[in-house]
Design a protein around this motif. Structure first.
Motif, mmCIF file in Angstrom:
data_model
loop_
_atom_site.group_PDB
_atom_site.id
_atom_site.type_symbol
_atom_site.label_atom_id
_atom_site.label_comp_id
_atom_site.label_asym_id
_atom_site.label_seq_id
_atom_site.Cartn_x
_atom_site.Cartn_y
_atom_site.Cartn_z
ATOM 1 N N PHE A 31 16.207 37.225 -78.831
ATOM 2 C CA PHE A 31 15.582 36.430 -77.455
ATOM 3 C C PHE A 31 14.083 36.888 -77.747
ATOM 4 C CE2 PHE A 31 19.980 37.875 -76.602
ATOM 5 C CZ PHE A 31 20.470 36.605 -76.246
ATOM 6 N N TYR A 32 13.576 37.066 -78.743
ATOM 7 C CA TYR A 32 12.019 37.392 -78.656
ATOM 8 C C TYR A 32 11.431 36.011 -78.257
ATOM 9 C CZ TYR A 32 7.653 39.184 -80.320
ATOM 10 O OH TYR A 32 6.309 39.799 -80.465
ATOM 11 N N GLY A 33 10.437 36.324 -77.236
ATOM 12 C CA GLY A 33 9.401 35.195 -76.891
ATOM 13 C C GLY A 33 10.138 34.341 -76.123
ATOM 14 N N GLU A 34 11.396 34.525 -75.501
ATOM 15 C CA GLU A 34 11.870 33.666 -74.480
ATOM 16 C C GLU A 34 11.658 34.075 -73.167
ATOM 17 O OE1 GLU A 34 16.147 32.822 -74.464
ATOM 18 O OE2 GLU A 34 16.620 32.743 -76.635
ATOM 19 N N GLN A 35 11.784 33.149 -72.186
ATOM 20 C CA GLN A 35 11.582 33.331 -70.610
ATOM 21 C C GLN A 35 12.453 34.720 -70.442
ATOM 22 O OE1 GLN A 35 11.905 30.141 -68.026
ATOM 23 N NE2 GLN A 35 12.428 31.411 -66.415
ATOM 24 N N ALA A 36 11.762 35.552 -69.941
ATOM 25 C CA ALA A 36 12.397 36.954 -69.296
ATOM 26 C C ALA A 36 12.983 36.832 -67.856
ATOM 27 C CB ALA A 36 11.695 38.183 -69.565
ATOM 28 N N ARG A 37 12.139 35.977 -67.151
ATOM 29 C CA ARG A 37 12.713 35.847 -65.699
ATOM 30 C C ARG A 37 13.710 34.755 -65.454
ATOM 31 N NH1 ARG A 37 9.583 35.266 -60.585
ATOM 32 N NH2 ARG A 37 10.656 33.945 -59.184
ATOM 33 N N GLY A 38 14.767 35.138 -64.620
ATOM 34 C CA GLY A 38 15.901 34.542 -64.578
ATOM 35 C C GLY A 38 17.125 35.349 -64.277
ATOM 36 N N THR A 39 18.485 34.402 -64.517
ATOM 37 C CA THR A 39 19.673 35.301 -64.518
ATOM 38 C C THR A 39 20.140 35.410 -65.977
ATOM 39 O OG1 THR A 39 20.068 34.495 -62.353
ATOM 40 C CG2 THR A 39 21.998 35.427 -63.661
ATOM 41 N N TRP A 40 20.558 36.524 -66.386
ATOM 42 C CA TRP A 40 21.056 37.144 -67.586
ATOM 43 C C TRP A 40 22.702 37.128 -67.580
ATOM 44 C CZ3 TRP A 40 18.606 37.632 -72.538
ATOM 45 C CH2 TRP A 40 17.024 37.531 -72.379
ATOM 46 N N THR A 41 23.321 36.746 -68.377
ATOM 47 C CA THR A 41 24.786 36.870 -68.162
ATOM 48 C C THR A 41 25.382 37.306 -69.436
ATOM 49 O OG1 THR A 41 24.815 34.752 -66.742
ATOM 50 C CG2 THR A 41 27.048 35.396 -67.458
ATOM 51 N N ILE A 42 26.629 38.243 -68.986
ATOM 52 C CA ILE A 42 27.102 38.787 -70.399
ATOM 53 C C ILE A 42 28.531 38.581 -70.097
ATOM 54 C CG2 ILE A 42 25.714 40.561 -70.769
ATOM 55 C CD1 ILE A 42 27.729 42.467 -69.474
ATOM 56 N N GLN A 43 29.517 38.593 -71.179
ATOM 57 C CA GLN A 43 30.877 38.565 -71.054
ATOM 58 C C GLN A 43 31.435 39.377 -72.315
ATOM 59 O OE1 GLN A 43 32.722 34.664 -71.833
ATOM 60 N NE2 GLN A 43 33.987 34.693 -70.280
ATOM 61 N N VAL A 44 32.421 39.955 -72.219
ATOM 62 C CA VAL A 44 33.363 40.651 -73.165
ATOM 63 C C VAL A 44 34.734 39.782 -73.330
ATOM 64 C CG1 VAL A 44 32.402 42.862 -72.931
ATOM 65 C CG2 VAL A 44 34.373 42.204 -71.539
ATOM 66 N N SER A 45 35.011 40.139 -74.681
ATOM 67 C CA SER A 45 36.384 39.506 -75.207
ATOM 68 C C SER A 45 37.249 40.811 -75.567
ATOM 69 C CB SER A 45 36.283 38.588 -76.133
ATOM 70 O OG SER A 45 35.761 38.894 -77.368
ATOM 71 N N GLY A 46 38.497 40.771 -75.643
ATOM 72 C CA GLY A 46 39.231 42.080 -75.973
ATOM 73 C C GLY A 46 40.754 41.629 -75.905
ATOM 74 N N MET A 47 41.442 42.739 -76.499
ATOM 75 C CA MET A 47 43.070 42.770 -76.366
ATOM 76 C C MET A 47 43.505 43.845 -76.223
ATOM 77 S SD MET A 47 43.160 43.358 -80.805
ATOM 78 C CE MET A 47 42.213 42.042 -81.088
ATOM 79 N N ASN A 48 44.834 43.757 -75.786
ATOM 80 C CA ASN A 48 45.796 44.949 -75.573
ATOM 81 C C ASN A 48 46.344 45.312 -76.555
ATOM 82 O OD1 ASN A 48 47.368 46.749 -74.431
ATOM 83 N ND2 ASN A 48 47.792 45.577 -72.631
ATOM 84 N N LEU A 49 46.305 46.391 -77.306
ATOM 85 C CA LEU A 49 46.845 46.717 -78.331
ATOM 86 C C LEU A 49 48.377 47.083 -78.223
ATOM 87 C CD1 LEU A 49 44.099 49.283 -79.896
ATOM 88 C CD2 LEU A 49 44.420 46.922 -80.061
ATOM 89 N N ALA A 50 48.918 47.089 -76.949
ATOM 90 C CA ALA A 50 50.393 47.665 -76.583
ATOM 91 C C ALA A 50 51.101 46.139 -76.945
ATOM 92 C CB ALA A 50 50.420 47.978 -75.210
ATOM 93 N N LYS A 51 52.049 46.409 -77.643
ATOM 94 C CA LYS A 51 52.993 45.155 -77.688
ATOM 95 C C LYS A 51 54.278 45.060 -76.790
ATOM 96 C CE LYS A 51 50.510 44.205 -81.461
ATOM 97 N NZ LYS A 51 49.702 43.050 -81.440
ATOM 98 N N PRO A 52 54.453 44.066 -76.282
ATOM 99 C CA PRO A 52 55.748 43.882 -75.261
ATOM 100 C C PRO A 52 56.983 44.378 -76.278
ATOM 101 C CG PRO A 52 54.959 41.659 -76.296
ATOM 102 C CD PRO A 52 54.068 42.724 -76.860
ATOM 103 N N VAL A 53 57.841 44.812 -75.210
ATOM 104 C CA VAL A 53 59.269 45.338 -75.860
ATOM 105 C C VAL A 53 60.107 44.337 -75.430
ATOM 106 C CG1 VAL A 53 58.418 47.586 -76.279
ATOM 107 C CG2 VAL A 53 59.445 46.743 -74.177
#
Length: 202
Positions: free
Chosen positions: A153-175
């Motif tokens: 992001f070097y040199g981009e506009q810093a002012r404003g709203t930044w947003t994050i999001q994660v992805s993931g999984m449940n390692l438990a398996k259905p029985v």
């Protein structure tokens, strides 16, 4: 007397041409003085300065840290994967001409299954996506210790709203048993994620 005055005028002229009027600070270590004679037989004293010695070219870097507006987390059924809701960081008080040098995400401490002993799932974050105010999106492998990026992001506009999001999984398996499958649901949440943006004002 005229010769002394001429020497002083010549010295003043050379120094004026060697040192720009907008020099920010005096040079701490003076370069060697070179003595020569011009065509008029006058003694000339010359000092050569580099641009770096005369002008401070690097702007002062500042930083601001903001705590997320909401919890970063996932709740998943056994064997499922998915994406978290978007989480915002509002850097709206930065100067309009602030430019990014680096960003840092500090997730803090994660809470597993909401500390509920009846939840047996095991949710694992796999990736983190960061979106800048200029809508540039960069994805990273998830690191619970946090991450720093000083290039994407070097040199981009810093002012404003930044947003994050994660992805993931449940390692438990259905029985296949509704009761057990309900207990195998899992969650992982980070409730005080912080983001730091380092920037310069151009």
């Amino acid at each position: 007397m005229k010769k002394v005055v001429s020497m002083l005028l010549a010295l003043s002229a050379v120094m004026a041409m060697s040192v720009p009027a907008f020099a920010a600070e005096p040079v701490k270590q003076q370069p060697e003085v070179i003595v020569s004679t011009n065509e008029a037989g006058e003694t000339v004293y010359t000092q050569t300065f580099t641009l770096d010695e005369l002008i401070e070219t690097q702007a002062t870097e500042s930083s601001k840290t903001v705590t997320a507006s909401s919890t970063l987390g996932l709740v998943l059924q056994p064997g499922a994967s998915g994406y978290s809701p978007l989480v915002d960081f509002r850097f709206t008080t930065l100067p309009t001409n602030a430019k990014v040098r680096s960003i840092e995400i500090d997730p803090g401490r994660g809470v597993i299954n909401d500390n509920n002993i009846n939840m047996k799932g095991s949710v694992l974050f796999t990736s983190l996506a960061v979106r800048s105010p200029e809508m540039n999106v960069v994805s990273y492998s998830w690191n619970p210790q946090g991450m720093t990026d000083n290039s994407s992001f070097y040199g981009e506009q810093a002012r404003g709203t930044w947003t994050i999001q994660v992805s993931g999984m449940n390692l438990a398996k259905p029985v296949g048993d509704p009761l057990w499958d309900a207990m195998l649901a899992g969650s992982l949440a980070y409730k005080s994620v912080r983001m730091t943006v380092s920037y310069v004002v151009e």
